[in-house]
Scaffold this motif. Structure first.
Motif, mmCIF file in Angstrom:
data_model
loop_
_atom_site.group_PDB
_atom_site.id
_atom_site.type_symbol
_atom_site.label_atom_id
_atom_site.label_comp_id
_atom_site.label_asym_id
_atom_site.label_seq_id
_atom_site.Cartn_x
_atom_site.Cartn_y
_atom_site.Cartn_z
ATOM 1 N N ALA A 146 0.853 -1.188 0.000
ATOM 2 C CA ALA A 146 0.000 0.000 0.000
ATOM 3 C C ALA A 146 0.885 1.233 0.000
ATOM 4 C CB ALA A 146 -0.901 -0.002 1.236
ATOM 5 N N ARG A 147 0.568 2.165 -0.911
ATOM 6 C CA ARG A 147 1.361 3.393 -0.982
ATOM 7 C C ARG A 147 0.569 4.510 -1.648
ATOM 8 N NH1 ARG A 147 3.352 5.073 -5.757
ATOM 9 N NH2 ARG A 147 3.649 3.611 -7.468
ATOM 10 N N PRO A 148 0.929 5.760 -1.335
ATOM 11 C CA PRO A 148 0.295 6.892 -2.007
ATOM 12 C C PRO A 148 0.817 7.043 -3.437
ATOM 13 C CG PRO A 148 1.917 7.665 -0.416
ATOM 14 C CD PRO A 148 1.866 6.172 -0.295
ATOM 15 N N PHE A 149 0.027 7.693 -4.256
ATOM 16 C CA PHE A 149 0.424 8.053 -5.622
ATOM 17 C C PHE A 149 0.593 9.569 -5.638
ATOM 18 C CE2 PHE A 149 -0.218 5.228 -9.471
ATOM 19 C CZ PHE A 149 0.106 4.068 -8.818
ATOM 20 N N ALA B 163 -5.006 8.760 -5.814
ATOM 21 C CA ALA B 163 -4.425 9.245 -4.566
ATOM 22 C C ALA B 163 -3.668 8.133 -3.835
ATOM 23 C CB ALA B 163 -5.521 9.796 -3.652
ATOM 24 N N TYR B 164 -4.172 6.907 -3.919
ATOM 25 C CA TYR B 164 -3.597 5.812 -3.141
ATOM 26 C C TYR B 164 -3.794 4.512 -3.893
ATOM 27 C CZ TYR B 164 -1.864 3.976 1.316
ATOM 28 O OH TYR B 164 -1.088 3.413 2.294
ATOM 29 N N CYS C 92 -5.296 -5.169 -7.770
ATOM 30 C CA CYS C 92 -5.126 -3.767 -7.350
ATOM 31 C C CYS C 92 -6.454 -3.101 -7.017
ATOM 32 C CB CYS C 92 -4.485 -2.959 -8.472
ATOM 33 S SG CYS C 92 -2.930 -3.602 -9.081
ATOM 34 N N ARG C 93 -6.371 -2.191 -6.035
ATOM 35 C CA ARG C 93 -7.477 -1.281 -5.710
ATOM 36 C C ARG C 93 -6.907 0.125 -5.676
ATOM 37 N NH1 ARG C 93 -11.125 -3.093 -0.635
ATOM 38 N NH2 ARG C 93 -9.793 -1.564 0.317
ATOM 39 N N TYR C 94 -7.651 1.063 -6.232
ATOM 40 C CA TYR C 94 -7.219 2.457 -6.281
ATOM 41 C C TYR C 94 -8.192 3.332 -5.501
ATOM 42 C CZ TYR C 94 -4.324 0.916 -10.168
ATOM 43 O OH TYR C 94 -3.408 0.255 -10.945
ATOM 44 N N THR C 95 -7.648 4.330 -4.816
ATOM 45 C CA THR C 95 -8.457 5.372 -4.198
ATOM 46 C C THR C 95 -8.183 6.639 -4.989
ATOM 47 O OG1 THR C 95 -8.246 4.334 -2.030
ATOM 48 C CG2 THR C 95 -8.912 6.660 -2.080
ATOM 49 N N LEU C 96 -9.246 7.264 -5.476
ATOM 50 C CA LEU C 96 -9.092 8.455 -6.305
ATOM 51 C C LEU C 96 -9.146 9.722 -5.458
ATOM 52 C CD1 LEU C 96 -11.343 7.452 -9.332
ATOM 53 C CD2 LEU C 96 -8.907 7.044 -8.983
ATOM 54 N N PRO D 135 -7.000 3.465 3.240
ATOM 55 C CA PRO D 135 -5.930 4.287 2.660
ATOM 56 C C PRO D 135 -5.475 5.379 3.611
ATOM 57 C CG PRO D 135 -7.783 4.082 1.147
ATOM 58 C CD PRO D 135 -8.221 3.490 2.446
ATOM 59 N N VAL D 136 -4.179 5.650 3.604
ATOM 60 C CA VAL D 136 -3.602 6.732 4.391
ATOM 61 C C VAL D 136 -3.450 7.914 3.455
ATOM 62 C CG1 VAL D 136 -1.645 7.464 5.800
ATOM 63 C CG2 VAL D 136 -2.375 5.068 5.809
ATOM 64 N N LEU D 137 -4.412 8.837 3.489
ATOM 65 C CA LEU D 137 -4.406 9.963 2.567
ATOM 66 C C LEU D 137 -3.807 11.189 3.237
ATOM 67 C CD1 LEU D 137 -7.971 9.431 1.071
ATOM 68 C CD2 LEU D 137 -5.786 8.707 0.107
ATOM 69 N N ALA D 138 -3.012 11.912 2.464
ATOM 70 C CA ALA D 138 -2.344 13.112 2.998
ATOM 71 C C ALA D 138 -3.308 14.266 3.103
ATOM 72 C CB ALA D 138 -1.173 13.487 2.113
#
Length: 169
Positions: free
Chosen positions: A38-41, A48-49, A63-67, A166-169
C-alpha cells in the motif's frame, strides 16, 4: 509498443521500483499467498492511493485504487503477471493482459492487442504469451462463476485477503 514492465518491491527498504522511478511504500505485509503493498500516488492527477496483493500462484496482481475525488471507473484491476520472490525482493513481470472488475456486475479482459504486439516484437516468449492468455481466461471464468465477487472467487481458491484503509495526505 513498450517492452515488458517489470516492477520490484524491496520489502526491506520499503521501496517500490517501477519504470517511472522508485517510490516509498507505506506498508508491506507478506502472507501465505503473496505480498500486500500500500502506498500513495504522489502527483498523479486521478489516483491518490494504491493497494495491491501480488498472488504468485494465481499469476495476478490484484489492485485497488483510491481516487482524489469522484467515482472510480471500476472496482479492481488485475494485472496478469509472473511473480517471484527471493530474500525480501519481489518481482512482478507484467504480461500485458489485464482484467478490469466491476464488483458484482462484470469483468473484462483488456490489452489483448498489446500482448499480441509484444509477442510479435519478441518482448514475451510464446510460453509467456500462452500463460497470460490462459491465466486471464481462467480468472475471468472463475470470477463469472462467483458472480464477479472477488472475495468469493479468492475464498474458493483458499485465499482470504485483508485491505487497509488508505492513508491519505
Amino acid at each position: 509498443m513498450h517492452s515488458v514492465k517489470v516492477e520490484r518491491h524491496d520489502t526491506l527498504r520499503r521501496q517500490h521500483h517501477t519504470n517511472t522511478g522508485i517510490r516509498e511504500v507505506d506498508f508491506y505485509r507478506e502472507h501465505d499467498h503473496g505480498l500486500y503493498v500500500a502506498r500513495p500516488f504522489y502527483g498523479h492527477p486521478r489516483i491518490a492511493y494504491w493497494q495491491a496483493h501480488l498472488l504468485p500462484a494465481l499469476g495476478v496482481q490484484l489492485c485497488r485504487y483510491t481516487l482524489h475525488g469522484g467515482r472510480r471507473d471500476f472496482d479492481y484491476y488485475l494485472d496478469i503477471a509472473r511473480i517471484r520472490q527471493e530474500d525480501g525482493l519481489w518481482e512482478m513481470r507484467d504480461l500485458y493482459l489485464d482484467v478490469v472488475l466491476w464488483e458484482g456486475v462484470r469483468a473484462e479482459i483488456l490489452d489483448t492487442d498489446e500482448l499480441l504486439e509484444a509477442r510479435r516484437a519478441q518482448f514475451v516468449s510464446e510460453e509467456e504469451a500462452l500463460y497470460a492468455v490462459e491465466r486471464a481466461h481462467v480468472i475471468l471464468n472463475q470470477l463469472a462463476q462467483h458472480a464477479y465477487r472477488p472475495q468469493e472467487w479468492l475464498r474458493a481458491q483458499g485465499i482470504v485477503l485483508e485491505w487497509r484503509e488508505p492513508v491519505l495526505a
